[in-house]
Design a protein around this motif. Structure first.
Motif: not given
Length: 202
Positions: A1-25
């Motif tokens: 898995m290329k580094e850029n793709f890993r970074s993107f997936i990781s960043f996306l996961a972080g953003i989703i978790v942040f959005a769920l915790l901050y805006f939803k919870a």
């Protein structure tokens, strides 16, 4: 898995978790941010590709990184031999290169399955395989540049002879690597015969 793709997936996961915790919870922004950062790090870590030689992780092999590089270089050399086997330079050269490639592939597959034996084949990699690839690469370049040159044409029988020598060297290396397995099988057969004779004597 290329580094850029890993970074993107990781960043996306972080953003989703942040959005769920901050805006939803409705969690505190700092807590949500810290957890999002942890999620980013965890996803990035767990998506790190595991380098392998065959099915064995490189980290589980002593000197694994060096052996991985040796095998990578070997596969590059094998590609040169394969290319020579596919080009219609000379029927004899193509056939000999094809046989050499097939034997070399079997040898590399064996080493992929037995990575601890790669070190004992260093001479094969550093000299015979590398020399074979260099000879064929130079031969193909010369033929492509000036195929009608008498000097170039005189290289064809010499190259064919070199391929015969290399085939013998490949086979000797393969037999040497498999010597222990052959001895183990012979020992098992001898034990089987002795056991049978003992049981027949009872």
């Amino acid at each position: 898995m290329k580094e850029n793709f890993r970074s993107f997936i990781s960043f996306l996961a972080g953003i989703i978790v942040f959005a769920l915790l901050y805006f939803k919870a409705d969690w505190h922004i700092i807590v949500s941010g810290l957890i999002a950062v942890l999620i980013y790090g965890a996803v990035f870590l767990f998506t790190k590709p595991v380098k392998r030689i065959g099915n064995t992780p490189v980290d589980n092999i002593k000197g694994g990184q060096e052996l991985l590089q040796i095998m990578s270089d070997a596969h590059d050399d094998m590609q040169v031999i394969y290319k020579a086997s596919q080009l219609s330079l000379d029927a004899d050269i193509s056939e000999k290169a094809k046989k050499l490639h097939e034997l070399g592939n079997r040898l590399l597959t064996y080493l992929d399955n037995n990575p601890k034996k790669i070190s004992s084949a260093r001479r094969f990699f550093s000299f015979y395989l590398d020399t074979g690839a260099n000879i064929l690469n130079k031969y193909m370049n010369l033929i492509a540049s000036n195929p009608d040159s008498p000097q170039v044409q005189s290289l064809t029988p010499e190259t064919a002879r070199a391929l015969d020598i290399l085939h013998d060297a490949f086979m000797k290396q393969f037999n040497k690597l498999m010597q222990n397995e052959v001895m183990d099988v012979e020992a098992d057969i001898n034990l089987l015969e002795k056991t049978l004779h003992l049981e027949e004597g009872l």
